[in-house]
Design a protein around this motif. Structure first.
Motif, PDB file in Angstrom:
ATOM      1  N   UNK A  90      14.912  75.523 -33.835  1.00 26.57           N
ATOM      2  CA  UNK A  90      15.443  75.432 -35.192  1.00 26.57           C
ATOM      3  C   UNK A  90      16.956  75.341 -35.207  1.00 26.57           C
ATOM      4  N   UNK A  91      17.591  75.832 -34.143  1.00 26.38           N
ATOM      5  CA  UNK A  91      19.053  75.854 -34.065  1.00 26.38           C
ATOM      6  C   UNK A  91      19.479  75.338 -32.703  1.00 26.38           C
ATOM      7  N   UNK A  92      20.472  74.466 -32.671  1.00 23.81           N
ATOM      8  CA  UNK A  92      21.082  74.049 -31.406  1.00 23.81           C
ATOM      9  C   UNK A  92      22.439  74.728 -31.299  1.00 23.81           C
ATOM     10  N   UNK A  93      22.753  75.163 -30.102  1.00 24.38           N
ATOM     11  CA  UNK A  93      23.962  75.939 -29.890  1.00 24.38           C
ATOM     12  C   UNK A  93      25.210  75.056 -29.929  1.00 24.38           C
ATOM     13  N   UNK A 262      27.614  75.798 -33.959  1.00 27.69           N
ATOM     14  CA  UNK A 262      26.167  76.019 -34.035  1.00 27.69           C
ATOM     15  C   UNK A 262      25.612  75.221 -35.213  1.00 27.69           C
ATOM     16  N   UNK A 263      24.502  74.499 -34.984  1.00 26.42           N
ATOM     17  CA  UNK A 263      23.951  73.629 -36.018  1.00 26.42           C
ATOM     18  C   UNK A 263      22.458  73.897 -36.194  1.00 26.42           C
ATOM     19  N   UNK A 264      21.993  73.730 -37.412  1.00 30.73           N
ATOM     20  CA  UNK A 264      20.584  73.920 -37.715  1.00 30.73           C
ATOM     21  C   UNK A 264      19.911  72.559 -37.818  1.00 30.73           C
ATOM     22  N   UNK A 265      18.801  72.406 -37.125  1.00 32.76           N
ATOM     23  CA  UNK A 265      18.074  71.139 -37.119  1.00 32.76           C
ATOM     24  C   UNK A 265      17.381  70.964 -38.468  1.00 32.76           C
ATOM     25  N   UNK A 401      10.232  74.878 -34.266  1.00 37.69           N
ATOM     26  CA  UNK A 401       9.696  76.200 -33.950  1.00 37.69           C
ATOM     27  C   UNK A 401      10.838  77.211 -33.989  1.00 37.69           C
ATOM     28  N   UNK A 402      10.841  78.076 -34.979  1.00 39.03           N
ATOM     29  CA  UNK A 402      11.911  79.068 -35.099  1.00 39.03           C
ATOM     30  C   UNK A 402      11.878  80.089 -33.978  1.00 39.03           C
ATOM     31  N   UNK A 403      10.762  80.191 -33.273  1.00 38.07           N
ATOM     32  CA  UNK A 403      10.662  81.159 -32.177  1.00 38.07           C
ATOM     33  C   UNK A 403      11.172  80.589 -30.860  1.00 38.07           C
ATOM     34  N   UNK A 404      11.456  79.287 -30.831  1.00 39.69           N
ATOM     35  CA  UNK A 404      11.913  78.693 -29.583  1.00 39.69           C
ATOM     36  C   UNK A 404      13.418  78.816 -29.468  1.00 39.69           C
ATOM     37  N   UNK A 405      13.853  79.298 -28.319  1.00 38.18           N
ATOM     38  CA  UNK A 405      15.288  79.472 -28.063  1.00 38.18           C
ATOM     39  C   UNK A 405      15.667  78.721 -26.797  1.00 38.18           C
ATOM     40  N   UNK A 406      16.871  78.214 -26.778  1.00 36.73           N
ATOM     41  CA  UNK A 406      17.366  77.474 -25.625  1.00 36.73           C
ATOM     42  C   UNK A 406      18.688  78.073 -25.162  1.00 36.73           C
TER      43      UNK A 406
END
Length: 485
Positions: A90-93, A262-265, A401-406
């Protein structure tokens, strides 16, 4: 250990460049006194601390090749990403540090040159006579020269700069006989002769304190203030320094692109599945209106034998290395803020998502490759390629997927372990030279010390490079070069 190396590298980048800027600015702009002494020596201490920190990192963690540093960065970025690998985060760093590092290096080099030039040319101490005059309420007046002695010319020409002892007569405080006063002054063109005038500072009620003179009033004021350079010279150095700083920002932006937050998809983003296929040279040809549309790997046809009738063929083409991503719309070039030659063997075969937010028709669009194994690689996509992809494919809905983190893959983050021993030795010599030039001792040794301080990192790196570089601890995978679309 890996996180500590990354933090150490970032700390050295920030503190080192700040210390260099403060040292140069303090030496150029501040008057003599406790403030300037505290500022410049604190800056020298910060620079020395950076050299010690880098040396400690290398001794504790070991020196590695730049290619091995990329491997360490990739290992640190891999993570078990919760959520479906086929979904988007949901968010890219954000990605700021590559820009900071490149800009810092581009700024540090000209700043160091300005620093050592001014350290070698400036006067480290204003002396006892200017200090007494400055504290006693002085005046500056044009007074005729009555004697000239001990002339030293900077060249053989009669118009060359010179230093000499000049004698003037200071008015007596109560109408008595004039009081002779002798001072040494530098004149930029030739030698002032008897009868000519010089700006002279003295105390009307205390002619016994002596006098200070120079060929310009600003130079006299600079001597009294204890400035290392006259106001005019400092202004010229400041302008050159400012131009170098602006150029450094432009270089950093051109190499890495502007820093990203930080950006929100969102739904307006474009995403497509992609697989890293290797490295190739991308050729971006401008159209008649200046927007680049021609793309492709450099081939014999591109080099051209015969006329090229494509739009914009008469204009220069931009060529640069890129990471090739294979997608259902063809091969897509992704430009990285890193060495593509070192990165391609590590990234080839990785599958994931290429996503970006559509922008204007010109320039390069910030894009990110999000791998299925949990890392996010920032890059830039040619705007013409982005437009071609959007026009060639039907928009498809994607899952967020808000639960997915990178984790951001910052390929240069382990640079602190790749610094050659020669650069560390040269940096230590430069810091020691800067400290010596801050001492209130004048002499001909200052110019040679300044040259040694400016060139020490390069010379030491070249000398120690004769002994060879450390070998990579892991073999590099072969590069699969696919043609750019």
């Amino acid at each position: 250990m890996r996180a500590g190396v990354v933090r150490a590298g970032r700390g050295v980048t920030a503190v080192g460049v700040a210390g260099l800027l403060v040292l140069t600015g303090g030496w150029l702009l501040l008057d003599a006194g406790p403030l300037r002494t505290a500022v410049v020596w604190a800056a020298v201490a910060a620079l020395a601390g950076c050299v010690v920190a880098l040396t400690g990192v290398v001794l504790r963690a070991g020196r590695v090749t730049p290619a091995r540093g990329y491997e360490l960065a990739l290992d640190a970025a891999r993570a078990s990403a919760p959520g479906a690998a086929g979904a988007l985060p949901a968010v890219v760093h954000g990605s700021r540090w590559p820009w900071v590092r490149v800009t810092a290096v581009a700024l540090a080099v000209p700043t160091a040159l300005v620093l050592f030039c001014t350290l070698g040319a400036g006067d480290p101490d204003r002396g006892a006579v200017p200090g007494r005059i400055a504290d006693a309420g002085y005046v500056i007046k044009e007074l005729p020269v009555v004697a000239v002695g001990d002339v030293e010319r900077a060249g053989s020409s009669s118009r060359a700069s010179s230093e000499a002892d000049y004698t003037v007569r200071l008015p007596a405080p109560h109408g008595g006989a004039p009081v002779p006063a002798t001072f040494r002054a530098e004149v930029h063109r030739g030698v002032r002769q008897v009868g000519e005038s010089l700006p002279v500072a003295y105390v009307p009620q205390r002619p016994d304190l002596g006098a200070v003179g120079a060929d310009t009033r600003s130079a006299v004021e600079a001597q009294l203030a204890g400035r290392t350079l006259s106001y005019g010279t400092a202004a010229v150095a400041g302008v050159l320094w400012g131009a170098a700083a602006l150029a450094a920002v432009c270089v950093g932006t051109a190499v890495t692109g502007p820093p990203r937050g930080r950006r929100r998809v969102g739904k307006d983003w474009t995403a497509l599945r992609a697989t890293a296929a290797g490295v190739a040279e991308h050729v971006e040809r401008p159209t008649d209106d200046g927007a680049g549309t021609g793309t492709g790997a450099a081939t014999g046809t591109d080099a051209g034998t015969g006329a090229d009738t494509r739009p914009g063929a008469g204009k220069s083409a931009a060529r640069y290395a890129c990471l090739v991503l294979r997608t259902d719309t063809g091969d897509v070039p992704l430009r990285l803020a890193a060495s593509h030659r070192r990165a391609a063997p590590l990234l080839t075969g990785a599958a994931g998502w290429l996503l970006w937010k559509p922008a204007g028709p010109r320039g390069q669009v910030p894009a990110d490759f999000v791998a299925d194994d949990g890392w996010q690689l920032p890059g830039r996509l040619p705007a013409a390629e982005a437009a071609r992809i959007i026009a060639a494919r039907t928009p498809e809905p994607f899952t967020v997927d808000t639960a997915r983190h990178t984790r951001v893959l910052e390929l240069g983050s382990h640079w602190a372990r790749t610094v050659p021993a020669g650069v560390l030795l040269g940096a230590a010599v430069s810091v020691a030279a800067a400290g010596a030039l801050l001492l209130p001792v004048d002499g001909g040794w200052r110019a040679w010390t300044a040259v040694a301080g400016a060139l020490a990192p390069l010379v030491c790196w070249m000398i120690t490079g004769l002994f060879g570089a450390p070998r990579a601890t892991t073999p590099a995978a072969p590069v699969e070069a696919g043609p750019a679309a």
